[in-house]
Write a protein that holds these residues in place. Structure first.
Motif, PDB file in Angstrom:
ATOM      1  N   MET A 120      49.570  26.085 -51.483  1.00  0.00           N
ATOM      2  CA  MET A 120      49.607  26.497 -50.094  1.00  0.00           C
ATOM      3  C   MET A 120      49.401  28.020 -49.997  1.00  0.00           C
ATOM      4  O   MET A 120      49.885  28.770 -50.836  1.00  0.00           O
ATOM      5  N   PRO A 121      48.683  28.480 -48.956  1.00  0.00           N
ATOM      6  CA  PRO A 121      48.512  29.928 -48.805  1.00  0.00           C
ATOM      7  C   PRO A 121      49.830  30.592 -48.466  1.00  0.00           C
ATOM      8  O   PRO A 121      50.707  29.993 -47.825  1.00  0.00           O
ATOM      9  N   ALA A 122      49.984  31.842 -48.886  1.00  0.00           N
ATOM     10  CA  ALA A 122      51.217  32.562 -48.607  1.00  0.00           C
ATOM     11  C   ALA A 122      51.187  33.214 -47.234  1.00  0.00           C
ATOM     12  O   ALA A 122      52.236  33.504 -46.665  1.00  0.00           O
ATOM     13  N   LEU A 123      49.971  33.455 -46.691  1.00  0.00           N
ATOM     14  CA  LEU A 123      49.828  34.171 -45.437  1.00  0.00           C
ATOM     15  C   LEU A 123      48.996  33.368 -44.452  1.00  0.00           C
ATOM     16  O   LEU A 123      48.018  32.720 -44.833  1.00  0.00           O
ATOM     17  N   ARG A 124      49.363  33.435 -43.200  1.00  0.00           N
ATOM     18  CA  ARG A 124      48.534  32.890 -42.128  1.00  0.00           C
ATOM     19  C   ARG A 124      47.770  34.077 -41.543  1.00  0.00           C
ATOM     20  O   ARG A 124      48.342  34.977 -40.935  1.00  0.00           O
ATOM     21  N   GLN A 125      46.455  34.097 -41.753  1.00  0.00           N
ATOM     22  CA  GLN A 125      45.624  35.206 -41.311  1.00  0.00           C
ATOM     23  C   GLN A 125      45.350  35.116 -39.814  1.00  0.00           C
ATOM     24  O   GLN A 125      45.366  34.038 -39.216  1.00  0.00           O
ATOM     25  N   ALA A 126      45.073  36.259 -39.196  1.00  0.00           N
ATOM     26  CA  ALA A 126      44.743  36.293 -37.774  1.00  0.00           C
ATOM     27  C   ALA A 126      43.477  35.487 -37.519  1.00  0.00           C
ATOM     28  O   ALA A 126      42.495  35.589 -38.262  1.00  0.00           O
ATOM     29  N   ALA A 127      43.500  34.677 -36.470  1.00  0.00           N
ATOM     30  CA  ALA A 127      42.365  33.815 -36.141  1.00  0.00           C
ATOM     31  C   ALA A 127      41.599  34.288 -34.921  1.00  0.00           C
ATOM     32  O   ALA A 127      40.410  33.985 -34.788  1.00  0.00           O
ATOM     33  N   VAL A 128      42.252  35.025 -34.009  1.00  0.00           N
ATOM     34  CA  VAL A 128      41.575  35.385 -32.759  1.00  0.00           C
ATOM     35  C   VAL A 128      41.487  36.892 -32.553  1.00  0.00           C
ATOM     36  O   VAL A 128      41.193  37.354 -31.452  1.00  0.00           O
ATOM     37  N   ALA A 129      41.710  37.681 -33.610  1.00  0.00           N
ATOM     38  CA  ALA A 129      41.473  39.118 -33.520  1.00  0.00           C
ATOM     39  C   ALA A 129      39.980  39.349 -33.281  1.00  0.00           C
ATOM     40  O   ALA A 129      39.134  38.739 -33.927  1.00  0.00           O
ATOM     41  N   GLY A 130      39.667  40.215 -32.347  1.00  0.00           N
ATOM     42  CA  GLY A 130      38.284  40.446 -31.975  1.00  0.00           C
ATOM     43  C   GLY A 130      37.790  39.511 -30.891  1.00  0.00           C
ATOM     44  O   GLY A 130      36.697  39.700 -30.361  1.00  0.00           O
ATOM     45  N   LEU A 131      38.597  38.493 -30.563  1.00  0.00           N
ATOM     46  CA  LEU A 131      38.250  37.546 -29.500  1.00  0.00           C
ATOM     47  C   LEU A 131      39.238  37.669 -28.336  1.00  0.00           C
ATOM     48  O   LEU A 131      38.857  37.959 -27.210  1.00  0.00           O
ATOM     49  N   PHE A 132      40.511  37.474 -28.624  1.00  0.00           N
ATOM     50  CA  PHE A 132      41.533  37.556 -27.590  1.00  0.00           C
ATOM     51  C   PHE A 132      42.096  38.970 -27.455  1.00  0.00           C
ATOM     52  O   PHE A 132      42.653  39.310 -26.414  1.00  0.00           O
ATOM     53  N   TYR A 133      41.959  39.749 -28.490  1.00  0.00           N
ATOM     54  CA  TYR A 133      42.452  41.126 -28.486  1.00  0.00           C
ATOM     55  C   TYR A 133      41.661  41.911 -29.530  1.00  0.00           C
ATOM     56  O   TYR A 133      41.004  41.315 -30.393  1.00  0.00           O
TER      57      TYR A 133
END
Length: 265
Positions: A1-14
């Motif tokens: 399992m990945p250790a980090l949840r990366q940003a998914a909407v940077a550059g889109l929502f903010y």
């Protein structure tokens, strides 16, 4: 399992660039004319792109500014929102160690998440979180206001009763160092005037602790309904801080999305 949840909407929502993001969040907080008030225990805030709902969300988050020293030290944020991408049965709790935004890494309260596994409505899964925006867009506000001194309990709420949500919140309630944030927009894609009427009615129901909201009134209705049950049991008092829609901020008025900011103290 990945250790980090990366940003998914940077550059889109903010903004994806850290300096631009921090500047935008700070500007929105500065523009919020929220009067001084007791520190909130629970907030309801919208989760659209910052151009649309950022000014409304800032009305609630401005209560967390340490102006005057009234705000308690917040060490943990319990963050609930709807799952837009994947269907969730009950709650989806991630297995990762931290969530990442352009402003840095937010560690998760892994002990609390492990404790929640004892509840039948909790499923440990990272997949619903991977592309979901409803929780992610709240993090830059929290990071700007709280720095790196807090841990996060991020939960996506799907098919869950108000009582099931309230049970989870009761487990996580804690003391003044725990803040609860419910992420939800209000009506979706109605004409401007109709949306105003619907959202005003919904706001009235929230202020009256009506825990029977539907997803047509708020996409995060399941989380809101349970939060209202818990807030009433814990003796909180609600306040409406702002009520607008995308036609008031950055969109046209033909089909709008409603946004509300509420604080419970």
């Amino acid at each position: 399992m990945p250790a980090l949840r990366q940003a998914a909407v940077a550059g889109l929502f903010y903004p994806a660039e850290p300096i631009a993001l921090r500047r935008l969040v700070t500007q929105e907080l500065d523009a919020a004319d929220t009067p001084p008030a007791p520190a909130p225990k629970l907030l309801i805030v919208p989760h659209a792109g910052y151009a649309y709902s950022g000014p409304v969300a800032a009305k609630a988050y401005a209560l967390l500014r340490p102006d005057g020293g009234a705000r308690p030290d917040i060490e943990r944020v319990v963050l609930l929102g709807p799952a837009h991408r994947l269907a969730v049965r009950g709650f989806a709790a991630p297995t990762v160690q931290a969530f990442v935004t352009p402003l840095g890494t937010v560690p998760l309260d892994t002990a609390a998440l492990a404790e929640l596994e004892l509840l039948p409505q909790i499923v440990r899964s990272d997949e619903p979180h991977a592309l979901e925006h409803s929780l992610e867009v709240q993090l830059p506000f929290l990071q700007t206001l709280l720095g790196d001194g807090f841990v996060l309990v991020p939960l996506l709420v799907g098919g869950a009763t108000a009582e099931a949500v309230a049970q989870v919140l009761d487990v996580l309630w804690g003391d003044a160092s725990t803040l609860i944030v419910i992420s939800s927009d209000l009506s979706h894609y109605l004409p401007y005037a109709l949306a105003q009427n619907v959202d005003h009615a919904t706001a009235g129901r929230i202020l009256a602790f009506d825990s029977g909201l539907s997803s047509h009134e708020a996409c995060g209705a399941a989380a809101i309904n349970g939060a209202l049950l818990a807030a009433r049991r814990h003796g909180l008092s609600p306040r409406l801080l702002d009520l607008r829609n995308s036609g008031d901020t950055a969109g046209d008025t033909a089909r709008v999305v409603g946004y509300g900011a509420f604080a419970f103290t």
